[in-house]
Design a protein around this motif. Structure first.
Motif, PDB file in Angstrom:
ATOM      1  N   GLU A   1       0.809  -1.205   0.000  1.00 50.84           N
ATOM      2  CA  GLU A   1       0.000   0.000   0.000  1.00 50.84           C
ATOM      3  C   GLU A   1       0.850   1.266   0.000  1.00 50.84           C
ATOM      4  N   GLN A   2       2.111   1.156   0.432  1.00 52.26           N
ATOM      5  CA  GLN A   2       2.989   2.327   0.508  1.00 52.26           C
ATOM      6  C   GLN A   2       3.802   2.537  -0.761  1.00 52.26           C
ATOM      7  N   ILE A   3       4.006   1.478  -1.515  1.00 59.03           N
ATOM      8  CA  ILE A   3       4.929   1.542  -2.648  1.00 59.03           C
ATOM      9  C   ILE A   3       4.289   2.258  -3.829  1.00 59.03           C
ATOM     10  N   SER A   4       5.012   3.225  -4.371  1.00 57.17           N
ATOM     11  CA  SER A   4       4.532   3.945  -5.551  1.00 57.17           C
ATOM     12  C   SER A   4       5.741   4.473  -6.312  1.00 57.17           C
ATOM     13  N   GLY A   5       5.474   5.027  -7.477  1.00 53.87           N
ATOM     14  CA  GLY A   5       6.557   5.607  -8.267  1.00 53.87           C
ATOM     15  C   GLY A   5       7.394   4.535  -8.936  1.00 53.87           C
ATOM     16  N   HIS A   6       8.687   4.823  -9.067  1.00 56.24           N
ATOM     17  CA  HIS A   6       9.572   3.904  -9.769  1.00 56.24           C
ATOM     18  C   HIS A   6      10.327   3.031  -8.784  1.00 56.24           C
ATOM     19  N   VAL A   7      10.318   1.727  -9.071  1.00 54.00           N
ATOM     20  CA  VAL A   7      11.002   0.760  -8.218  1.00 54.00           C
ATOM     21  C   VAL A   7      12.104   0.096  -9.032  1.00 54.00           C
ATOM     22  N   VAL A   8      13.297   0.027  -8.465  1.00 50.44           N
ATOM     23  CA  VAL A   8      14.399  -0.708  -9.066  1.00 50.44           C
ATOM     24  C   VAL A   8      14.592  -1.995  -8.283  1.00 50.44           C
ATOM     25  N   VAL A   9      14.569  -3.111  -8.995  1.00 48.46           N
ATOM     26  CA  VAL A   9      14.846  -4.415  -8.399  1.00 48.46           C
ATOM     27  C   VAL A   9      16.275  -4.795  -8.763  1.00 48.46           C
ATOM     28  N   VAL A  10      17.097  -5.006  -7.767  1.00 47.16           N
ATOM     29  CA  VAL A  10      18.484  -5.378  -7.982  1.00 47.16           C
ATOM     30  C   VAL A  10      18.591  -6.894  -7.912  1.00 47.16           C
ATOM     31  N   GLY A  11      18.826  -7.506  -9.048  1.00 46.80           N
ATOM     32  CA  GLY A  11      18.913  -8.960  -9.121  1.00 46.80           C
ATOM     33  C   GLY A  11      17.879  -9.525 -10.074  1.00 46.80           C
ATOM     34  N   GLY A  12      18.340 -10.244 -11.092  1.00 43.17           N
ATOM     35  CA  GLY A  12      17.439 -10.789 -12.101  1.00 43.17           C
ATOM     36  C   GLY A  12      17.366 -12.296 -12.100  1.00 43.17           C
ATOM     37  N   GLY A  13      17.555 -12.897 -10.921  1.00 35.73           N
ATOM     38  CA  GLY A  13      17.269 -14.317 -10.787  1.00 35.73           C
ATOM     39  C   GLY A  13      15.778 -14.522 -10.620  1.00 35.73           C
ATOM     40  N   PHE A  14      15.373 -15.742 -10.268  1.00 32.29           N
ATOM     41  CA  PHE A  14      13.946 -15.995 -10.096  1.00 32.29           C
ATOM     42  C   PHE A  14      13.348 -15.066  -9.048  1.00 32.29           C
TER      43      PHE A  14
END
Length: 656
Positions: free
Chosen positions: A510-523
């Motif tokens: 509910e708090q997350i908005s805008g741009h998110v970067v995920v570090v790590g492209g494994g499963f």
């Protein structure tokens, strides 16, 4: 609010458990066990004790109709896979009759599905015979075998073989026989323009492409009494842009009824688009409904709905709405053979849910040339061989950790007669908690609900404390199920207030908005990105150090499709990018191994999804010093998947 509150355990499913009929065959309910390959038969296609035990167990679970797995019809090119059942010779009848009698003893009806492999011959050997030379590239690369177009004489032989195999099924006293005309096997190779480029009477127009199936149906009708029910299972479409169209499928169903077919078993997809055939966790449930709902008003015979129906709520609603006449469940009844009886008696939360992971059944089962398995049911294909049993000497056992391994272990130990105390300082569920609230993880969330419910309904004591060696000294034995920690980011971190781990996404959605970067492209990173992409007002970028996503020990079906699903969801995928620092407004990333200065990738939130590292062994060392016997299970033993957690728990429980 508890995790169980997402389901209504007192609900009844009246439509599921009304008697039904297919032609003159009366069924005790509307639940059909869909044909799933078990690969438990003998090399000559005769059934083994394991095959019989498996199908008897399914019958005991309350299904109205148990459909035996796809069965080859000739000894030339129709056999598809190792351990497959056959009905190509008289020698097969005796064993099949044994199986039929065993299933009948449970009160269920039993049917036999007949198939020709076509281009999906997974034995890796010639001959591979199909409508044309069109091959599935994965199989061609794996085996080096390309299909040979069938001659008219060969087609006639196969048509005759289907009829003769159906006659043997009738001799074995099956209640119904089914032709497999879907999922990319031989008949589908003819039906689909995608795989049929013939120019003779079996190619080109719809009428020509449908000819072989209609001839097979006519052959069966000529070999068995008219009172013997006949089903055809087909794909509503193969989901190829140039493949089978629903309008042709509807027209085909009308023709099949005219030729004496008594029921249509509607599924979808083929192996080259596996996500539509054995759909994974990231695909919708009841995904072929749009198709069978076009078929049903076009015919007067019953329609069986198939494809990720999974729960009693879904299955009952399909019947209540008039969408179909019967529901067919495959992997769901591998996960829990008692699916039907539990639904009928209102024990919905006790149903062990299929999580559509394709790990136990395919990745570690059939794809490894083994028999079928199941992530959530370690007894599949080994029914009766590894019961939990009752412990000879009841003990007082502590389970340290309330994740999937610990929850499964606690319930199993209780069932063996031990006194169990479960230690968990946080909310029960461990790594499964991240699945709550996400559509793409709804199957895993169902497993969370089930495992927690099973501990609570047994009245197992749960202590909201972290297990320490001093507190465990009074126990006869300890189970260490504390999981494995997330791999830490080793670069500088300048901001932590919007830095998350994969497990934080669900609770803070509910708090997350805008741009998110995920570090790590494994499963872990990819499935987290797909969950994030569901959130309104969120855009996602995945940064992966390697040159490709998901290069670890992943389930191949996820590797084949998940990156495509991410792109469809608008996720930006950037490989070959090494993250060197977490800044207040984003992350610094550079070409992997370049030594260059990093560029700032702006982010409102950063998720570190670097996988898991080996668990610390401090608790085990302390227990060893104090002399308390212990066993380590799940990711505390070695980082793994849900399969590893549940299987290690079950088999360790049998030894305590």
């Amino acid at each position: 609010m508890t995790v169980e509150s997402t389901l209504n355990p007192s609900r009844t499913f009246d439509h599921l458990f009304r008697p039904g009929a297919i032609a003159g065959l009366r069924l005790r309910n509307r639940v059909v066990k869909s044909p799933n390959t078990t690969a438990t038969s003998n090399p000559d296609g005769t059934v083994s004790q394991r095959t019989v035990n498996h199908y008897r167990r399914i019958g005991e679970g309350g299904a109205g109709l148990v459909m035996l797995e796809y069965t080859y019809v000739d000894d030339d090119a129709s056999k598809s896979i190792h351990g497959q059942t056959g009905m190509s010779r008289q020698d097969h009848v005796a064993g099949m009759g044994w199986l039929v009698d065993e299933v009948h003893s449970t009160g269920a009806a039993v049917g036999l599905q007949l198939v020709h492999a076509g281009r999906q011959r997974f034995l890796g050997t010639a001959p591979m015979k199909s409508a044309s030379t069109s091959s599935w590239d994965v199989a061609e690369m794996a085996f080096g075998v390309v299909p040979t177009p069938m001659t008219t004489e060969e087609i006639r032989g196969v048509v005759r073989s289907f009829g003769e195999a159906a006659a043997r099924a009738h001799m074995a006293r099956f209640d119904i026989v089914e032709v497999h005309a879907g999922h990319g096997y031989m008949i589908t190779n003819f039906l689909s323009p995608h795989t049929n480029d013939r120019t003779d009477e079996y190619g080109g127009s719809f009428e020509n492409r449908a000819r072989i199936l209609l001839e097979i149906v006519d052959s069966i009708r000529a070999h068995v009494p008219r009172t013997f029910p006949l089903s055809v299972r087909l794909s509503v479409t193969d989901y190829e842009p140039d493949g089978i169209q629903i309008e042709e499928t509807v027209a085909l169903c009308r023709l099949l009824e005219q030729h004496g077919v008594d029921v249509i078993h509607a599924s979808g997809g083929h192996h080259a688009l596996q996500e539509w055939e054995a759909s994974s966790w990231y695909m919708p449930r009841q995904l072929h409904r749009w198709g069978w709902e076009k078929i049903k008003p076009a015919v007067s015979i019953p329609v069986i709905a198939s494809g990720s129906l999974v729960t009693p709520e879904i299955a009952d609603e399909i019947l209540a709405s008039g969408s179909a006449d019967f529901v067919s469940l495959g992997r769901a009844m591998l996960a829990d053979p008692d699916w039907a009886v539990k639904a009928r008696t209102g024990r919905v939360l006790e149903i062990v849910p299929c999580i559509r992971c394709n790990d136990g059944c395919l990745e570690r089962g059939l794809d490894q040339k083994r028999s079928v398995g199941c992530t959530v049911n370690p007894q599949v294909a080994e029914e009766g061989r590894f019961p939990l049993g009752t412990a000879a000497t009841p003990k007082r056992v502590a389970v340290a950790g309330g994740g999937p391994a610990g929850l499964r272990m606690a319930a199993a130990l209780h069932d063996r007669g031990h006194e169990v105390v479960l230690f968990e300082p946080a909310e029960l569920g461990g790594a499964l908690l991240h699945a709550r609230g996400s559509t793409v993880k709804q199957d895993l969330a169902g497993l969370l609900v089930h495992l927690v419910h099973e501990v609570r309904r047994r009245g197992i004591e749960v202590r909201r404390a972290r297990a320490a060696a001093a507190a465990l000294a009074g126990f006869d034995s300890v189970v260490v199920a504390t999981g494995a920690p997330q791999r830490a980011f080793t670069g500088p971190i300048a901001a932590t207030d919007r830095l998350l781990g994969p497990g934080d996404v669900g609770p803070r959605r509910e708090q997350i908005s805008g741009h998110v970067v995920v570090v790590g492209g494994g499963f872990q990173g990819c499935e987290t990105a797909l969950r994030l992409a569901e959130l309104p007002g969120v855009t996602v970028t995945v940064l992966e150090r390697g040159e490709a996503l998901m290069r670890g020990p992943e389930v191949k079906y996820d590797v084949m499709v998940l990156p495509k699903r991410l792109r469809e969801a608008g996720v930006e995928l950037r490989t070959g990018r090494e993250v060197v620092a977490i800044e207040p407004n984003g992350v610094l990333a550079r070409p992997a191994g370049s030594g260059q200065d990093g560029e700032l990738v702006r982010a409102d939130w950063v998720v570190l999804a670097l996988g898991r590292e080996p668990a610390p062994v401090a608790l085990q060392d302390e227990l060893a010093e104090t002399g308390v016997p212990f066993v380590t299970i799940g990711s505390a033993q070695a980082p793994g998947r849900v399969y590893d957690a549940l299987h290690s728990a079950y088999f360790a429980a049998r030894l305590l």
